[in-house]
Design a protein around this motif. Structure first.
Motif, mmCIF file in Angstrom:
data_model
loop_
_atom_site.group_PDB
_atom_site.id
_atom_site.type_symbol
_atom_site.label_atom_id
_atom_site.label_comp_id
_atom_site.label_asym_id
_atom_site.label_seq_id
_atom_site.Cartn_x
_atom_site.Cartn_y
_atom_site.Cartn_z
ATOM 1 N N GLU A 206 58.958 25.207 80.794
ATOM 2 C CA GLU A 206 57.939 24.577 81.657
ATOM 3 C C GLU A 206 57.916 23.060 81.494
ATOM 4 O O GLU A 206 57.784 22.314 82.459
ATOM 5 C CB GLU A 206 56.561 25.163 81.324
ATOM 6 C CG GLU A 206 55.396 24.465 81.976
ATOM 7 C CD GLU A 206 55.031 25.027 83.327
ATOM 8 O OE1 GLU A 206 54.315 24.335 84.058
ATOM 9 O OE2 GLU A 206 55.468 26.144 83.649
ATOM 10 N N TYR A 207 58.038 22.604 80.250
ATOM 11 C CA TYR A 207 57.927 21.168 79.970
ATOM 12 C C TYR A 207 59.272 20.505 79.682
ATOM 13 O O TYR A 207 59.319 19.333 79.318
ATOM 14 C CB TYR A 207 56.943 20.938 78.817
ATOM 15 C CG TYR A 207 55.520 21.212 79.253
ATOM 16 C CD1 TYR A 207 54.803 20.261 79.977
ATOM 17 C CD2 TYR A 207 54.906 22.426 78.983
ATOM 18 C CE1 TYR A 207 53.510 20.506 80.397
ATOM 19 C CE2 TYR A 207 53.604 22.683 79.405
ATOM 20 C CZ TYR A 207 52.921 21.722 80.106
ATOM 21 O OH TYR A 207 51.632 21.967 80.537
ATOM 22 N N GLY A 208 60.375 21.231 79.823
ATOM 23 C CA GLY A 208 61.701 20.651 79.616
ATOM 24 C C GLY A 208 61.935 20.198 78.189
ATOM 25 O O GLY A 208 62.580 19.178 77.942
ATOM 26 N N LEU A 209 61.441 20.977 77.222
ATOM 27 C CA LEU A 209 61.553 20.619 75.810
ATOM 28 C C LEU A 209 62.706 21.357 75.149
ATOM 29 O O LEU A 209 63.090 22.439 75.566
ATOM 30 C CB LEU A 209 60.252 20.946 75.087
ATOM 31 C CG LEU A 209 58.998 20.256 75.640
ATOM 32 C CD1 LEU A 209 57.771 20.763 74.928
ATOM 33 C CD2 LEU A 209 59.116 18.756 75.505
ATOM 34 N N VAL A 210 63.243 20.745 74.092
ATOM 35 C CA VAL A 210 64.338 21.328 73.329
ATOM 36 C C VAL A 210 63.942 21.325 71.864
ATOM 37 O O VAL A 210 63.373 20.357 71.366
ATOM 38 C CB VAL A 210 65.638 20.493 73.515
ATOM 39 C CG1 VAL A 210 66.760 21.020 72.657
ATOM 40 C CG2 VAL A 210 66.033 20.442 74.983
ATOM 41 N N VAL A 211 64.237 22.409 71.165
ATOM 42 C CA VAL A 211 63.969 22.490 69.735
ATOM 43 C C VAL A 211 65.158 21.903 68.999
ATOM 44 O O VAL A 211 66.291 22.325 69.192
ATOM 45 C CB VAL A 211 63.742 23.944 69.278
ATOM 46 C CG1 VAL A 211 63.592 24.026 67.778
ATOM 47 C CG2 VAL A 211 62.540 24.537 70.001
#
Length: 139
Positions: free
Chosen positions: A129-134
């Motif tokens: 949803e927020y275009g985040l990467v771990v």
């Protein structure tokens, strides 16, 4: 026929639509954790990229409501939560739309409420949803 196949057949015969979500609950202690601020309280949640959805525990749900946190409760029908290692699926009957903070950043997300979890999960739905990467190379 296995019990889950019988249940699915009965639901399909009654023309009900069932949504099934999968989570990995076996390795939660080794998943990265993050501090989340919901309302006036802080919660430690697991970032689980193997979970299709985000979940909060039944205890946290009850606590947030008892603290007077205004959240949008959403109707939910025929949703089943299945763990990655095949434990029996359990129906999910509640979900809520919750604003929360990670650091100074505000996010909003739909969380399903589960009585079978010990920790709350931030799933792949949030990351997408927020275009985040771990980044597992940094703490």
């Amino acid at each position: 026929m296995e019990m889950s196949e019988v249940a699915e057949k009965n639901l399909l015969d009654n023309k009900a639509v069932v949504t099934t979500f999968f989570i990995n609950d076996e390795n939660m202690k080794n998943c990265p954790h993050i501090n989340i601020k919901i309302g006036n309280g802080n919660v430690k949640g697991v970032i689980d990229t193997g979970s299709e959805i985000s979940l909060i525990t039944e205890d946290l749900y009850a606590h947030l409501l008892s603290q007077g946190l205004e959240v949008l409760k959403l109707k939910l029908q025929s949703t089943v939560l299945v763990t990655a290692f095949g434990s029996r699926g359990r129906r999910i009957k509640k979900q809520m739309y919750i604003p929360f903070f990670i650091g100074d950043d505000c996010f909003e997300l739909v969380f399903l409420v589960s009585g079978q979890l010990i920790e709350s999960l931030i799933g792949a739905d949030f990351l997408q949803e927020y275009g985040l990467v771990v980044n597992s190379r940094t703490a």
